[in-house]
Design an enzyme around this catalytic site. Sequence first.
Site, PDB file in Angstrom:
ATOM      1  N   HIS A 121       6.969   8.219  12.767  1.00  0.00           N
ATOM      2  CA  HIS A 121       5.921   9.229  13.398  1.00  0.00           C
ATOM      3  C   HIS A 121       6.993  10.028  14.602  1.00  0.00           C
ATOM      4  CE1 HIS A 121       2.154   8.968  10.662  1.00  0.00           C
ATOM      5  NE2 HIS A 121       1.989   7.020  11.409  1.00  0.00           N
ATOM      6  N   ASP A 157       3.979   3.872   3.649  1.00  0.00           N
ATOM      7  CA  ASP A 157       2.999   3.667   4.927  1.00  0.00           C
ATOM      8  C   ASP A 157       1.738   4.383   4.444  1.00  0.00           C
ATOM      9  OD1 ASP A 157       2.485   2.990   8.081  1.00  0.00           O
ATOM     10  OD2 ASP A 157       1.651   4.831   7.159  1.00  0.00           O
ATOM     11  N   HIS A 159      -0.023   6.352   5.778  1.00  0.00           N
ATOM     12  CA  HIS A 159       0.083   8.306   6.949  1.00  0.00           C
ATOM     13  C   HIS A 159       1.108   8.594   6.694  1.00  0.00           C
ATOM     14  CE1 HIS A 159      -1.769   4.800   9.589  1.00  0.00           C
ATOM     15  NE2 HIS A 159      -2.775   5.987   9.482  1.00  0.00           N
ATOM     16  N   ASP A 244      -0.372  -0.604   6.050  1.00  0.00           N
ATOM     17  CA  ASP A 244      -2.293   0.164   6.197  1.00  0.00           C
ATOM     18  C   ASP A 244      -2.154   0.642   4.843  1.00  0.00           C
ATOM     19  OD1 ASP A 244      -0.070   1.753   6.078  1.00  0.00           O
ATOM     20  OD2 ASP A 244      -0.684   2.738   8.474  1.00  0.00           O
TER      21      ASP A 244
END
Length: 338
Positions: A121, A157, A159, A244
Amino acid sequence: MTTVYTFVPSPNHAYPDHPERPARLDVLEPRLNTFNTTLLDSKPASREQIGLVHDPKLVSTLETVCREQAPGIIDYAPTYITKTSFDDALLAAGGVMTCSRAVINGDAKNAFAIVRPPGHHAEPDQAMGFCIFNNVAVGARDAIESGMERVMVIDYDAHHGNGTQAAFLNDDRVAFLSAHQYQRGFYPGTGGLDDAPHAKKRIVNVPLPAYAGDTVYEQVADRIFKPFVESFKPQILFISVGFDAHWNDPITSLGLSSQGYFTLAEKVVSLAEEYCDGKIVFVLEGGYDPMNVANGAEKTFDALTNSKSRNDAGDLSPHKEPDCESRIEEIRKWHGFS
Ligand SMILES: [Zn+2]
């Protein structure tokens, strides 16, 4: 040739009640010596190496803030810093470069950088989303500096890898794909199909609905990852892997099982074998249940070392998967993968 790994657990990068915590690696750590792999010592990245991706002003500000004002929260995700976070983040990025250089130099067949804080991120001019520096992006740029002409990052991931996308938005030498949960209110909010219309076939987003799991991800690998790799022809593949996307992760709602992570890892390892002379480097991003992280990392090592998937974790998703047929076709059509 061996599979190598680095391990940067950053025990002092911790904040009360935060999901991105050292304990994420507690179940995995005692298992690490059971894999047929070699541990490499991580060296911290230099400020110049971090500067391959990040604005030097951000780097010096973060250093000052960590050393003089920590502990504290620096963005709304929330992203925290402690007194050691700057050095921990340098070592995490260095842990990726240690792996990728070993693979590029031919000292190792493939690699897994198990590092925290995570990185995908973090954008060139801001730390965000539990991430300080973008570890995988630093590794990818360093690979370019080492002479690679075409580098690819695939991010699965849960996200969107907004930071990695931002780093390479206008860099034709690096291709990026992110497959992630995408719905209103889900972090970070970017990663729609049309995020980068100027970079079709190079910046690829695969936005997925909640509960997409083993079947959907296998279709995505076969029908999107494969033609993407075939068309860009990378010389090395980096994988941002976050555990995740497992169905019982505490902060997401996707549907992968540990066996699904094995299938995905096996597919990207085999793409690397076919197109990149086997050069593949996995980099840990998120994953907030310690058992899922341990099982997922074990499956990833099984794929890297060409082992059969050991001990089925028996953790298939209890949720029905959505039908993503038309979504996948839409993405293929947008990029001209056919
Ligand atoms: Zn994540």
